[in-house]
Design a protein around this motif. Structure first.
Motif, PDB file in Angstrom:
ATOM      1  N   LYS A 151       0.851  -1.180   0.000  1.00  0.00           N
ATOM      2  CA  LYS A 151       0.000   0.000   0.000  1.00  0.00           C
ATOM      3  C   LYS A 151       0.893   1.238   0.000  1.00  0.00           C
ATOM      4  CE  LYS A 151      -3.540   2.290   2.810  1.00  0.00           C
ATOM      5  NZ  LYS A 151      -4.317   2.231   4.078  1.00  0.00           N
TER       6      LYS A 151
ATOM      7  N   LYS B   1       1.157   5.522   0.309  1.00  0.00           N
ATOM      8  CA  LYS B   1       0.519   6.758   0.738  1.00  0.00           C
ATOM      9  C   LYS B   1       1.519   7.904   0.613  1.00  0.00           C
ATOM     10  CE  LYS B   1      -1.909   8.923   4.627  1.00  0.00           C
ATOM     11  NZ  LYS B   1      -2.365   8.743   6.031  1.00  0.00           N
TER      12      LYS B   1
ATOM     13  N   ARG C  39      -0.670   4.711  -5.483  1.00  0.00           N
ATOM     14  CA  ARG C  39      -1.445   4.137  -4.382  1.00  0.00           C
ATOM     15  C   ARG C  39      -1.031   2.706  -4.046  1.00  0.00           C
ATOM     16  NH1 ARG C  39      -2.055   8.624  -4.052  1.00  0.00           N
ATOM     17  NH2 ARG C  39      -3.930   9.897  -3.805  1.00  0.00           N
ATOM     18  N   SER C  40      -0.259   2.066  -4.901  1.00  0.00           N
ATOM     19  CA  SER C  40       0.230   0.727  -4.601  1.00  0.00           C
ATOM     20  C   SER C  40       1.546   0.498  -5.326  1.00  0.00           C
ATOM     21  CB  SER C  40      -0.795  -0.349  -4.994  1.00  0.00           C
ATOM     22  OG  SER C  40      -1.051  -0.323  -6.389  1.00  0.00           O
TER      23      SER C  40
ATOM     24  N   SER D 103      -1.465   3.489  -9.824  1.00  0.00           N
ATOM     25  CA  SER D 103      -2.397   4.502  -9.321  1.00  0.00           C
ATOM     26  C   SER D 103      -3.623   3.884  -8.658  1.00  0.00           C
ATOM     27  CB  SER D 103      -2.842   5.416 -10.464  1.00  0.00           C
ATOM     28  OG  SER D 103      -3.522   4.662 -11.459  1.00  0.00           O
TER      29      SER D 103
ATOM     30  N   GLU E 277      -5.451   1.440  -5.798  1.00  0.00           N
ATOM     31  CA  GLU E 277      -5.250   0.884  -4.474  1.00  0.00           C
ATOM     32  C   GLU E 277      -5.292  -0.637  -4.535  1.00  0.00           C
ATOM     33  OE1 GLU E 277      -7.930   2.535  -1.640  1.00  0.00           O
ATOM     34  OE2 GLU E 277      -7.239   4.597  -1.942  1.00  0.00           O
TER      35      GLU E 277
ATOM     36  N   GLN F  20      -5.551  -5.661   2.215  1.00  0.00           N
ATOM     37  CA  GLN F  20      -5.213  -4.546   3.079  1.00  0.00           C
ATOM     38  C   GLN F  20      -4.510  -5.053   4.320  1.00  0.00           C
ATOM     39  OE1 GLN F  20      -5.564  -1.256   2.665  1.00  0.00           O
ATOM     40  NE2 GLN F  20      -6.477  -1.410   0.641  1.00  0.00           N
TER      41      GLN F  20
END
Length: 292
Positions: A222, A224, A256-257, A281, A283, A289
């Motif tokens: 993940k 951020k 995003r990942s 781009s 997730e 998660q």
């Protein structure tokens, strides 16, 4: 005249400000920044503060403190570790925010890459007590020697002199990188335990610099973006020739990942592609998660 604040009071106020900058209410942060004395990691004064200027054509320069009074060190300034190489002890508020974002926990294993003379290694060591461990890597032999001396009182810290992009990293809960990276080496990603975090300054091009927080979630990571950041290049991880798709600023901020290419090849969502890994781009799927 009213009495002026003494060094202990100023250090305590600095610690409160650092805790506030961390964005967390955890009382351990204030204690850690008050306990670890910045002057112990900068060598004898006077010291050289790194000055920035917004005026085009005028580069940054160092300004010497008027004396060797440690009171000058407890403000949000970079101070030189090596003036000639422009290596500095990082900006306190930025690092406080980083440390708050990665939230070191007691008992965790941390790798600090680009440890300098060990100031933030010491902060991380206090935050991982009890039973935690910090592995501090520094490629500059002089800085590593100083870090080993400075960190001697911190029994849960080990200093390694060498290139962390080539040396094996232990299985880690947190990897904290203090040098600009074009792409993180696969060995760093593979060293992260499930749910492990890595924070680093991403420099995919000369004009893009931002902090990325990666969290391992199965085979994926993940991503951020946290904010702008500019660090000196990381030896061994700053070759733009590794990149077959260089992102512009908008694309970099949209990451995003991240994936190792051994696990998944780039697709149409790729915003940056490297020889061994890539950024997307999109997730990661909800089922992958990380567990808090």
């Amino acid at each position: 005249m009213p009495n002026r604040a003494n060094l202990d009071e100023i250090r305590a106020f600095f610690a409160k400000m650092m805790a506030a900058a961390s964005g967390t209410d955890d009382p351990r942060y204030e204690r850690a920044f008050e306990l670890v004395r910045r002057e112990a990691f900068l060598g004898p004064g006077p010291w050289h503060a790194f000055g920035f200027t917004p005026v085009a054509g005028i580069g940054p320069r160092y300004v010497e403190t008027p004396s060797a009074d440690p009171i000058y060190l407890y403000q949000n300034l970079l101070f030189a570790l090596d003036v000639g190489k422009r290596i500095n002890n990082g900006e306190p508020f930025l690092h406080a925010g980083w440390i708050g974002s990665v939230a070191p926990k007691p008992g965790e294993v941390v790798c600090h890459i680009g440890a300098g003379t060990g100031y933030y290694s010491a902060i991380l060591s206090v935050l991982t007590l009890p039973d935690g461990a910090v592995h501090a890597f520094e490629i500059d032999e002089n800085l590593a020697h100083r870090a080993r001396h400075n960190l001697a009182p911190f029994e849960n810290v080990a200093v390694t002199t060498g290139d962390a992009t080539r040396l094996p990293l232990p299985p880690s809960d947190l990897i904290y990188v203090n040098a600009g990276v074009v792409a993180p080496p696969p060995s760093w990603l593979q060293a992260l335990r499930p749910g492990g975090r890595m924070i680093f300054p991403w420099r995919p091009s000369e004009t893009v610099g931002l902090t990325l927080l990666l969290t391992r979630a199965g085979a994926a990571f993940k991503v951020k973006p946290l904010g702008p950041s500019w660090f000196i290049p990381c030896v061994g991880a700053s070759n733009e020739g590794e990149c077959t798709r260089i992102p512009d600023s908008r694309e970099a901020w949209s990451a995003r990942s991240a994936w190792l290419r051994a696990d998944r090849e780039p697709d149409g969502t790729a915003v940056a592609v490297y020889r061994q890994m890539w950024f997307s781009s999109v997730e990661i799927p909800a089922g992958q998660q990380p567990v808090a």
